[in-house]
Scaffold this motif. Structure first.
Motif, PDB file in Angstrom:
ATOM      1  N   GLN A 154      55.172  38.177  74.487  1.00 52.63           N
ATOM      2  CA  GLN A 154      55.316  38.951  75.723  1.00 52.63           C
ATOM      3  C   GLN A 154      54.983  38.132  76.961  1.00 52.63           C
ATOM      4  O   GLN A 154      55.093  38.630  78.085  1.00 52.63           O
ATOM      5  N   GLY A 155      54.560  36.900  76.755  1.00 54.81           N
ATOM      6  CA  GLY A 155      54.237  36.038  77.883  1.00 54.81           C
ATOM      7  C   GLY A 155      52.825  36.196  78.416  1.00 54.81           C
ATOM      8  O   GLY A 155      52.471  35.588  79.430  1.00 54.81           O
ATOM      9  N   ASP A 156      51.992  37.006  77.755  1.00 52.67           N
ATOM     10  CA  ASP A 156      50.597  37.192  78.176  1.00 52.67           C
ATOM     11  C   ASP A 156      49.747  36.142  77.480  1.00 52.67           C
ATOM     12  O   ASP A 156      49.065  36.410  76.484  1.00 52.67           O
ATOM     13  N   LEU A 157      49.762  34.931  78.030  1.00 53.73           N
ATOM     14  CA  LEU A 157      49.075  33.827  77.357  1.00 53.73           C
ATOM     15  C   LEU A 157      47.561  33.966  77.422  1.00 53.73           C
ATOM     16  O   LEU A 157      46.851  33.548  76.499  1.00 53.73           O
ATOM     17  N   ALA A 158      47.059  34.586  78.501  1.00 52.02           N
ATOM     18  CA  ALA A 158      45.612  34.784  78.591  1.00 52.02           C
ATOM     19  C   ALA A 158      45.151  35.758  77.507  1.00 52.02           C
ATOM     20  O   ALA A 158      44.169  35.515  76.800  1.00 52.02           O
TER      21      ALA A 158
END
Length: 602
Positions: free
Chosen positions: A301-305
């Motif tokens: 989802q692109g939420d790397l944090a």
């Protein structure tokens, strides 16, 4: 309470060291009894059971060599007893079980041919027993287990058609048993497991709709069992596993929101189990895996944090387990996989130094495991994969010489494995991928002749695999192997003109096969850049089915030069979100890369 019962209890609680002490105490007693009266068949059988239990324990601890010695001691006794009285059905069944144990061990060690021989020996015995008394439900169940084992083996060998036949034979038996006694929870659970096996198979064959039906049938049974006895931890865990299967499926279908709900349902269950018994190592491991699944989802989802927090939680548990029992090779393997996940994430975030530390930590473990048991093909393969990751990292850092050394170390292992079992499709695919890595490296170094030889070697393998399994490959696709789902999300400067609408539609839903995928995508982008007055238009570009070798090359995209764009136009950014099909091995399942071009319009 006997030593054996105490050992079983401690093993169920995850105290493998305590279980080992108890089971060895039981073994010592039975060895003395069997030695005192070698003609006492019951004492000989008890000794066989003890060896089997020790083998199970050592397998759980990852000591496959020690487990092999124990299982072979068990098999030797079972063979003598069965030969001494061929009409004794109980001893024949014991022999069948012993062959299955040997098969499981050999499969874990990567000896698929040997495992196949063991499983078929077991199947032959249980087929005779089941045919001799078709009404014996226990033997029918044993027959379903044997078919399932054959299915697992054929899946590992890449024979999905054969695996499907075996799994469906197992499913048919279990459906009959479950229908004959709907209140038998054990048979209902067996049926749930069979539905999951069919789901895994259909997923591997790309039939996600069929897989979904199978997984949901399994989930429905797991939900009924868990609701019927909320205190049964085993059924709660089964429900957690079913939710994970649904999550994997939805991920493969691109429904990341639905996948997240499924993964979190699984995580909630396993968090409760782990909290209820913090000393249960199995549940702690399950919790680590659940955090990893959440990390994979957030990465996609692109939420790397958020992904980093999930991977860190998984890594913390893996570290504790590995430190608790350094000799447990399964937990060491889990730790290596967790380091690899962290490395992938850090590399995606551009932290190449941090990624290097993580990937090298994973490599160090893989080297120790491979050195501890050179005959374990699974660990040799893990080492090959680790060398490839080092090569990818060094390529990203511009150290092409170092990358070459890593890729060639990986290739050497892949060549040995592929030569040792030419019929193993996975190892052949690995070899194809390794040749592609070498080809990419030589291309970057300007050695186009050498690169061509490497690519042709890769293609030759892919073509052989395609001929062997034409239904498992797409005719227009040049690379073979597990399927991956890939999404490109682009925010680019595009012409706002009616004449460009057809190109826009092309980009909105494109399936780009084979090694032309990158060039085809960028070619379309270049055509769009050549038109009219720019304005910002978001584009969603899914590439739903690509093969493993192509996936490896797409991973390199962030390190490729930006495609040329005409004067006055500039790409703002392209995000390549890559997540793998559930068939992909643990530790190699997810990443996100960014391609940053000129942000400002010129």
């Amino acid at each position: 309470m006997s030593h054996e019962r105490i050992g079983d209890l401690l093993k169920a609680q995850g105290d493998l060291a305590g279980a080992g002490a108890a089971l060895r105490a039981s073994l010592a007693v039975r060895e003395r009894l069997a030695a005192s009266d070698p003609g006492n068949a019951l004492w000989q059988r008890d000794l066989s059971v003890s060896h089997n239990q020790i083998g199970d324990l050592l397998t759980a601890q990852g000591d496959l060599a020690g487990a092999g010695a124990a299982y072979r001691a068990d098999l030797a006794i079972a063979e003598r007893l069965a030969a001494s009285d061929p009409g004794n059905a109980g001893w024949q069944r014991d022999l069948s079980v012993s062959h299955i144990k040997i098969g499981d061990l050999l499969q874990a060690q990567g000896d698929l041919a040997g495992a196949g021989a063991a499983y078929r020996a077991s199947l032959a015995i249980i087929e005779r027993l089941a045919a001799s008394d078709p009404g014996n439900a226990d033997w029918q169940r044993d027959l379903s287990v044997s078919h399932e084992k054959i299915g697992d083996l054929l899946t590992a060998q890449g024979d999905l058609a054969g695996a499907g036949a075996a799994f469906r034979a197992s499913l048919a038996i279990r459906e009959r048993l479950a229908a004959s006694d709907p209140g038998n929870a054990g048979w209902q659970r067996d049926l749930s497991v069979s539905h999951n096996k069919i789901g895994d198979l259909l997923t591997a064959q790309g039939d996600l709709a069929g897989a979904g039906a199978a997984y949901r049938a399994s989930l429905a049974i797991a939900e009924r069992l868990a609701a019927s006895d909320p205190g049964n931890a085993g059924w709660q865990r089964d429900l957690s596993v079913s939710h994970n299967k649904i999550g994997d499926l939805l991920t493969a279908q691109g429904d990341l929101a639905g996948a997240g709900a499924a993964y979190r349902a699984s995580l909630a269950i396993i968090e409760r189990l782990a909290a209820s018994d913090p000393g249960n190592a199995d549940w702690q491991r399950d919790l680590s895996v659940s955090h990893e699944k959440i990390g994979d989802l957030l990465t996609a989802q692109g939420d790397l944090a958020g992904a980093g927090a999930a991977y860190d939680a998984s890594l913390a548990i893996a570290k504790r387990l590995a430190a608790m029992d350094p000799a447990n090779t399964e937990w060491q393997h889990d730790l290596a996989a967790s380091h690899s996940k962290i490395g992938d994430l850090l590399q995606a975030q551009g932290d190449l130094a941090g990624a290097g530390a993580a990937v090298r930590a994973s490599l160090a473990i893989a080297e120790r495991l491979a050195a501890s048991d050179p005959g374990n093909a699974g660990w040799q393969r893990d080492l090959s994969v680790s060398h490839n990751k080092i090569g990818d990292l060094l390529t990203a850092q511009g150290d092409l010489a170092g990358a070459g050394a890593a890729y060639r170390a990986s290739l050497a292992i892949a060549e040995r494995l592929a030569a040792s079992d030419p019929g193993n499709a996975l190892w052949q695919r690995d070899l194809s991928v390794s040749h592609n890595k070498i080809g990419d490296l030589l291309t970057a170094q300007g050695d186009l002749s050498g690169a061509g030889a490497a690519y042709r070697a890769s293609l030759a393998i892919a073509e052989r695999l395609a001929r062997l399994d034409p239904e498992g490959s797409e005719s227009e696709c040049e690379e073979e192997g597990p399927l991956y789902s890939i999404e490109y999300r682009a925010s680019i400067v595009l012409p706002a003109c009616r004449s460009c609408e057809s190109d826009h539609r092309d980009l909105e839903d494109v399936d780009l096969p084979g090694r032309n995928a990158r060039e085809g995508l960028f070619g379309r982008l270049r055509r769009l850049f050549s038109r009219a007055t720019p304005s910002e238009v978001p584009i969603f570009i899914p590439i739903r089915r690509v093969r493993a070798a192509l996936f490896d090359r797409l991973r390199m995209l962030p390190r490729r030069p930006a495609p040329p764009v005409p004067e006055g136009h500039a790409a703002k950014a392209v995000c390549c979100s890559v997540y793998a099909h559930p068939r992909v091995p643990r530790g190699q399942t997810s990443m996100v890369h960014m391609i940053s071009h000129n942000v400002q319009q010129t």
